[in-house]
Design an enzyme around this catalytic site. Structure first.
Site, PDB file in Angstrom:
ATOM      1  N   ASP A  81       0.857  -1.190   0.000  1.00  0.00           N
ATOM      2  CA  ASP A  81       0.000   0.000   0.000  1.00  0.00           C
ATOM      3  C   ASP A  81       0.898   1.246   0.000  1.00  0.00           C
ATOM      4  O   ASP A  81       1.830   1.349   0.801  1.00  0.00           O
ATOM      5  CB  ASP A  81      -0.868  -0.044   1.275  1.00  0.00           C
ATOM      6  N   HIS A  82       0.628   2.175  -0.889  1.00  0.00           N
ATOM      7  CA  HIS A  82       1.372   3.445  -0.953  1.00  0.00           C
ATOM      8  C   HIS A  82       2.887   3.279  -1.047  1.00  0.00           C
ATOM      9  O   HIS A  82       3.632   4.008  -0.369  1.00  0.00           O
ATOM     10  CB  HIS A  82       1.041   4.345   0.244  1.00  0.00           C
ATOM     11  N   GLY A 179      -6.732   8.678   7.808  1.00  0.00           N
ATOM     12  CA  GLY A 179      -6.763   9.059   9.214  1.00  0.00           C
ATOM     13  C   GLY A 179      -8.181   9.300   9.700  1.00  0.00           C
ATOM     14  O   GLY A 179      -9.145   8.793   9.122  1.00  0.00           O
ATOM     15  N   ASN A 228     -10.244   0.634   0.691  1.00  0.00           N
ATOM     16  CA  ASN A 228      -9.156   0.512   1.672  1.00  0.00           C
ATOM     17  C   ASN A 228      -9.568   0.964   3.073  1.00  0.00           C
ATOM     18  O   ASN A 228     -10.070   2.085   3.233  1.00  0.00           O
ATOM     19  CB  ASN A 228      -7.987   1.418   1.256  1.00  0.00           C
TER      20      ASN A 228
HETATM   21  P1  13P Z   1      -7.920   5.115   6.366  1.00  0.00           P
HETATM   22  O1  13P Z   1      -6.911   5.918   7.114  1.00  0.00           O
HETATM   23  O2  13P Z   1      -9.163   5.900   6.126  1.00  0.00           O
HETATM   24  O3  13P Z   1      -8.208   3.821   6.994  1.00  0.00           O
HETATM   25  O4  13P Z   1      -7.282   4.856   4.921  1.00  0.00           O
HETATM   26  C1  13P Z   1      -6.942   3.600   4.475  1.00  0.00           C
HETATM   27  C2  13P Z   1      -6.175   3.668   3.208  1.00  0.00           C
HETATM   28  O5  13P Z   1      -6.578   4.297   2.264  1.00  0.00           O
HETATM   29  C3  13P Z   1      -4.923   2.926   3.121  1.00  0.00           C
HETATM   30  O6  13P Z   1      -4.290   3.126   1.921  1.00  0.00           O
END
Ligand code: 13P
Length: 282
Positions: A81-82, A179, A228
Site C-alpha cells: 500500500d502506498h 486518518g 481501503n
Molecule cells: P484510512 O486511514 O481511512 O483507513 O485509509 C486507508 C487507506 O486508504 C490505506 O491506503
C-alpha cells in the site's frame, strides 16, 4: 496460495461489488482479516504501508500472509500500500507480494507517470498487477502529507495517465482522506462517475475509515472496485488490547490481550465486507 489482485478486481468490476483491502500490522490482524473473509466467503486483500515495512521487513508480513492464505478457503492477496519509491516496490515484489501500489501522486504528473510506468515494466513480466494514484487523497497517509493544491483527480488526466503507464487499477482522489475525519467527509461522487466513464480499469477508494457506509455503497455503485480500510483496524485492535489491560493490570500474557484485539478486528472487517458487497463472492 496467495493470488494476485488482478482477477479479483476484474470480477468485482464485472459484478458491481468491491473487494475490501485491509491494512495489517501484525500476525493477529492477518489472522483476523482472513478469518473474517473465510466466515463470509469473501475474496480479500491484505496490505502493508511503508512505515509498517520499516517496523518489520516485508518478509515478516508476507510469511504471515502466506501461512494464512495456504490454509484459507478464499483467495488472499498481499499488497504493498502506498509504495513510496521504486526500491521499496521492488523489495516487496522480490519478497513475494502479489500486488503492488506505487504512489507518485505527490510528484509532478510527468514524474508520477515515469515512476508508475517503471514499476509496471518491472512487475508485469511476472504477472504482478500495479495500482497507482492520481490526485491527492487528503490527510496524512503514512509518510506522505496529502491535500495541497487541487487535490481531486481530473477525469481526462486520469484516462491519459492510465494509458501512459499501463497500470491495472487507479486510486482516485474524490474527497476522502486518510486518518480520522473531523466531520462527515464530502465525497464528490459525480466526479467518480465522470472518471468511470472514461477510465476502464478498476478504481480504488482510499481513506475509507470513517466514511459513512451508505456513501461507500454509492461509490461502489459508481465504479469503485477496491475499498481501503486502515485507521479503523488499528483502532479496533488497540481498543481490544486496552480493554483487557484496563480490566486486569497484572495481565502478562500477550496472547490474552492480543486475542481480544484480533476479535475486535475480525468483527469490524466482517461488517465492512458486507458494505463492500464482497461477502459470498469467493
Ligand atoms: P484510512 O486511514 O481511512 O483507513 O485509509 C486507508 C487507506 O486508504 C490505506 O491506503
Amino acid at each position: 496460495m496467495l493470488t494476485t489482485s488482478k482477477e479479483l478486481l476484474l470480477d468485482a468490476q464485472k459484478k458491481g461489488y468491491a473487494v475490501g483491502a485491509f491494512n495489517v500490522e501484525n500476525m493477529e490482524m492477518v489472522q483476523a482479516v482472513v478469518a473474517a473473509a473465510e466466515e463470509l466467503r469473501a475474496p480479500v486483500i491484505l496490505q502493508t504501508t511503508p512505515s509498517t515495512l520499516r517496523y518489520a521487513g516485508p518478509e515478516f508480513y508476507l510469511a504471515n500472509a502466506k501461512a494464512a492464505a495456504e490454509r484459507a478457503i478464499v483467495p488472499v492477496v498481499m499488497h504493498l500500500d502506498h509504495g513510496n519509491s521504486f526500491d521499496l516496490a521492488m523489495r516487496a515484489y522480490r519478497a513475494g507480494y502479489t500486488s503492488i501500489m506505487i504512489d507518485g501522486s505527490h510528484q509532478s504528473l510527468e514524474e508520477n507517470i515515469r515512476l508508475s510506468k517503471s514499476v509496471v515494466d518491472a512487475c508485469h513480466p511476472s504477472g504482478i498487477p500495479v495500482e497507482a494514484e492520481l490526485g491527492k487523497v487528503g490527510g496524512k497517509e503514512d509518510d506522505l502529507n496529502g491535500g495541497e493544491g487541487n487535490p481531486y483527480t481530473d477525469p481526462a488526466e486520469a484516462a491519459a495517465f492510465v494509458e501512459a503507464t499501463g497500470i491495472d487499477s487507479l486510486a482516485v482522489a474524490i474527497g476522502t482522506a486518510h486518518g480520522i475525519y473531523k466531520g462527515v467527509p464530502k465525497i464528490d461522487v459525480e466526479r467518480l462517475s465522470q472518471i468511470r466513464q472514461i477510465v476502464s480499469i478498476p478504481l480504488v477508494l482510499h481513506g475509507t475509515s470513517g466514511v459513512p457506509d451508505e456513501t461507500v455503497r454509492e461509490c461502489i455503485r459508481r465504479g469503485i472496485c477496491k475499498v481501503n480500510y486502515a485507521t479503523d483496524l488499528r483502532i479496533a485492535f488497540s481498543k481490544g488490547v486496552c480493554s483487557v489491560i484496563f480490566n486486569d493490570q497484572q495481565v502478562f500474557d500477550p496472547k490474552k490481550y492480543n486475542a481480544k484485539g484480533r476479535e475486535e478486528v475480525k468483527q469490524y472487517v466482517m461488517q465492512k465486507m458486507q458494505v463492500c458487497g464482497c461477502a459470498g463472492k469467493a
